[in-house]
Design a protein around this motif. Structure first.
Motif, mmCIF file in Angstrom:
data_model
loop_
_atom_site.group_PDB
_atom_site.id
_atom_site.type_symbol
_atom_site.label_atom_id
_atom_site.label_comp_id
_atom_site.label_asym_id
_atom_site.label_seq_id
_atom_site.Cartn_x
_atom_site.Cartn_y
_atom_site.Cartn_z
ATOM 1 N N ALA A 116 68.169 12.420 49.286
ATOM 2 C CA ALA A 116 68.571 13.249 50.423
ATOM 3 C C ALA A 116 67.985 14.652 50.306
ATOM 4 C CB ALA A 116 70.095 13.317 50.507
ATOM 5 N N ILE A 117 67.936 15.178 49.093
ATOM 6 C CA ILE A 117 67.340 16.504 48.887
ATOM 7 C C ILE A 117 65.859 16.480 49.225
ATOM 8 C CG2 ILE A 117 66.744 18.184 47.093
ATOM 9 C CD1 ILE A 117 69.401 17.564 45.763
ATOM 10 N N SER A 118 65.192 15.391 48.887
ATOM 11 C CA SER A 118 63.749 15.301 49.184
ATOM 12 C C SER A 118 63.487 15.181 50.681
ATOM 13 C CB SER A 118 63.150 14.097 48.456
ATOM 14 O OG SER A 118 63.656 12.879 48.996
ATOM 15 N N VAL A 119 64.466 14.667 51.441
ATOM 16 C CA VAL A 119 64.298 14.510 52.895
ATOM 17 C C VAL A 119 64.717 15.766 53.647
ATOM 18 C CG1 VAL A 119 65.079 13.215 54.917
ATOM 19 C CG2 VAL A 119 64.562 12.006 52.789
ATOM 20 N N PHE A 120 65.895 16.303 53.332
ATOM 21 C CA PHE A 120 66.443 17.440 54.072
ATOM 22 C C PHE A 120 66.020 18.794 53.511
ATOM 23 C CE2 PHE A 120 70.103 14.275 54.613
ATOM 24 C CZ PHE A 120 69.557 13.760 55.783
ATOM 25 N N GLY A 121 65.588 18.815 52.246
ATOM 26 C CA GLY A 121 65.234 20.084 51.612
ATOM 27 C C GLY A 121 64.027 20.776 52.212
ATOM 28 N N PRO A 122 62.897 20.108 52.360
ATOM 29 C CA PRO A 122 61.691 20.786 52.871
ATOM 30 C C PRO A 122 61.853 21.358 54.278
ATOM 31 C CG PRO A 122 61.104 18.712 51.807
ATOM 32 C CD PRO A 122 62.597 18.738 51.904
ATOM 33 N N THR A 123 62.741 20.805 55.078
ATOM 34 C CA THR A 123 62.936 21.301 56.449
ATOM 35 C C THR A 123 63.863 22.512 56.504
ATOM 36 O OG1 THR A 123 64.825 19.834 56.850
ATOM 37 C CG2 THR A 123 62.630 18.961 57.329
#
Length: 564
Positions: free
Chosen positions: A214-221
């Motif tokens: 989830a961090i890899s999906v929501f983090g960069p945005t």
């Protein structure tokens, strides 16, 4: 022709909505429900207060009532239903405490298998539709119980996927065998996660792995800005559960923009801040660290395959790294104090919240007192004008507790709204000391603390006082607890509060200060509530009435309200 204008008498139906809401704040939840049922105007105005916080707690005792409530909400999802339930858009917080576990013991020995299956099917349909209908929910707190059935957990997870406004998700899954797919909750901005333990170690690793995804999906945005992670690896070292802060970013895409974390809470995880982690903390405002332990204490119990370069914590280096990176926190909660921590506090100003528990890291009283003197003498002063919430829960008596030598530093905290301190039991006066007050070498610690609060902290709204454990008990493993003595000292604290008289210099106060109120808590017991500061400052005694026990307003709001 002269027009005569007549003024209508004001009534509850004509006053502004804001005034109605102010009146509602003074009512308990039952009175608010009755007021809402009087007319349509009040029903629309007070729905937000009644249905703001909902809870699902299905137990054998409340199953029938809970099923009726769920059925009422589930009807909203039926397209043929023309009337919406008020909770559909008014509810903001959902608490899931206990899910159905239907068995012969809960239904009755006379029930057959078909009856139990019918009840399960009915709850399954209602549970999914009821949660899915709450389109206004912004925060969900889910405490998973070991007795919760898997089909009920699956229904909750499926319903949460359809909540368009879900921003905060807090999950406690100490006994959950079903990993939460965080990536399916598309609008999450804050995740609070307590990892499984006991017989669910494998599921715990899967849950931690899902969180990293989830961090890899929501983090960069930049969508995910708050993380609270508690992993109980220290309770089962033989499993090699040495998760670290680096494990949270193991799937983070290379070259992607770093996270813009505003809050980070870590409990029982390895923490080392290096060039791989610091970019994600550049916007950090709040940091909460607890039970951060060095690896040498458990390394012998871990299998050789479980050790890695990140299976350790650099406690001193945490604050050194933050200082070098120029990260200036607004809120800090920690249970250990090091020299680098005090250096970090001294390097800037503007801290608003500081909570210190323990503090840990000291093997003897002398080293603890030396660090406390440095804290009150140097590290605290740059934040004197900005601190609003300050609490030190010292485990043992010493200079971390309230004392005469700390009065000068505490007197500079003029903007405090919340203060919590421990006091030394040997500095408490008894009744005989008050009779010969002039002969006493030192003032009563309660009197000295209240004098400091009344004189220098005009904005204070809450004061919490409790006893510290005597310093000679440090390191004791057994036989050190004396409940009878502790109870007597707590009663003495409450009596001393009741005998307090403010100094004559506080007789005259500004008008706005006379309207202030303060909550006084002694050893977790509410002694005085809504006590006007004028009562304290005009030489009057502070009364400690026995309050009627009852549920707090926010807890009372946990049940579904009645429809108007």
């Amino acid at each position: 022709m002269v027009k005569i204008l007549t003024m209508c008498k004001p009534s509850l139906l004509t006053i502004p909505v804001e005034l109605i809401q102010c009146i509602n704040e003074e009512l308990n939840i039952e009175d608010t429900k009755q007021l809402r049922l009087t007319c349509k105007h009040f029903a629309e105005t007070l729905s937000g207060s009644i249905f703001h916080t909902l809870s699902i707690n299905i137990t054998p005792e409340t199953r029938e009532k809970s099923l009726l409530q769920l059925s009422s909400l589930a009807g909203v999802a039926d397209l043929s239903n023309e009337h919406d339930h008020p909770a559909q858009w008014e509810a903001r917080i959902l608490r899931i405490l206990s899910l159905p576990n239907v068995s012969y013991a809960s239904v009755g020995e006379s029930a057959d298998l078909e009856e139990i299956k019918h009840i399960e099917d009915e709850i399954r349909v209602c549970l999914l539709k009821a949660i899915a209908s709450l389109k206004g929910i912004q925060e969900v707190s889910w405490v998973h119980d070991r007795l919760d059935r898997e089909w009920a957990s699956l229904a909750v997870l499926e319903a949460l996927k359809g909540l368009p406004n879900l921003r905060k998700f807090h999950v406690v899954t100490s006994h959950c065998s079903l990993p939460v797919p965080f990536t399916s909750l598309k609008s999450l901005q804050a995740i609070s996660f307590e990892a499984p333990m006991g017989d669910c170690i494998d599921s715990g690793k899967a849950m931690f792995d899902n969180l990293a995804k989830a961090i890899s999906v929501f983090g960069p945005t930049g969508q995910l800005t708050s993380l609270d992670v508690s992993h109980k690896w220290h309770s089962f070292p033989s499993y090699g559960q040495n998760e670290s802060i680096h494990s949270l970013f193991k799937y983070y895409p290379q070259g992607a923009a770093p996270m813009r974390l505003r809050h980070l809470g870590l409990k029982a995880c390895f923490v080392t801040l290096d060039e791989a982690i610091l970019p994600h903390l550049a916007s950090l405002n709040s940091l909460k660290l607890s039970e951060i332990k060095d690896d040498y204490r458990i390394q012998d119990a871990l299998p050789a395959s479980s050790t890695s370069s990140h299976s350790s914590s650099d406690i001193e280096g945490i604050w050194t790294a933050l200082t070098k990176a120029g990260i200036q926190l607004k809120e800090i909660t920690t249970d250990f104090v090091t020299s680098s921590f005090l250096t970090y506090l001294s390097s800037y100003s503007g801290l608003r919240k500081l909570h210190i528990s323990g503090p840990g890291g000291f093997d003897d009283n002398q080293s603890s007192d030396i660090m406390a003197q440095r804290f009150f003498g140097q590290a605290l002063r740059p934040h004197a004008q900005s601190l609003e919430d300050f609490q030190i829960k010292a485990h043992y008596s010493g200079f971390w507790c309230f004392d005469e030598q700390n009065v000068s530093a505490l007197s500079e905290l003029t903007n405090l709204r919340n203060l919590g301190l421990r006091i030394i039991s040997s500095q408490l006066w008894e009744k005989r000391h008050f009779k010969k007050k002039a002969a006493q070498a030192k003032p009563d610690t309660i009197e000295l603390l209240l004098d400091t609060v009344v004189t220098h902290m005009p904005r204070l709204q809450a004061l919490s006082i409790s006893l510290a454990t005597p310093a000679y008990r440090r390191g004791a493993k057994c036989g050190s607890s004396t409940p009878a003595l502790d109870a007597r000292l707590e009663r003495q604290m409450i009596q001393n509060v009741g005998m307090y008289r403010a100094p004559p210099s506080c007789r005259y106060l500004p008008h706005w200060l006379q309207r202030a109120c303060m909550h006084l808590i002694v050893s977790k017991q509410l002694v005085a509530t809504r006590v006007p500061m004028l009562q304290v400052c005009c030489g009057m005694r502070v009364h400690s009435p026995k309050l009627r026990k009852g549920k707090a307003r926010e807890n009372e709001q946990g049940s579904f309200g009645k429809e108007a």
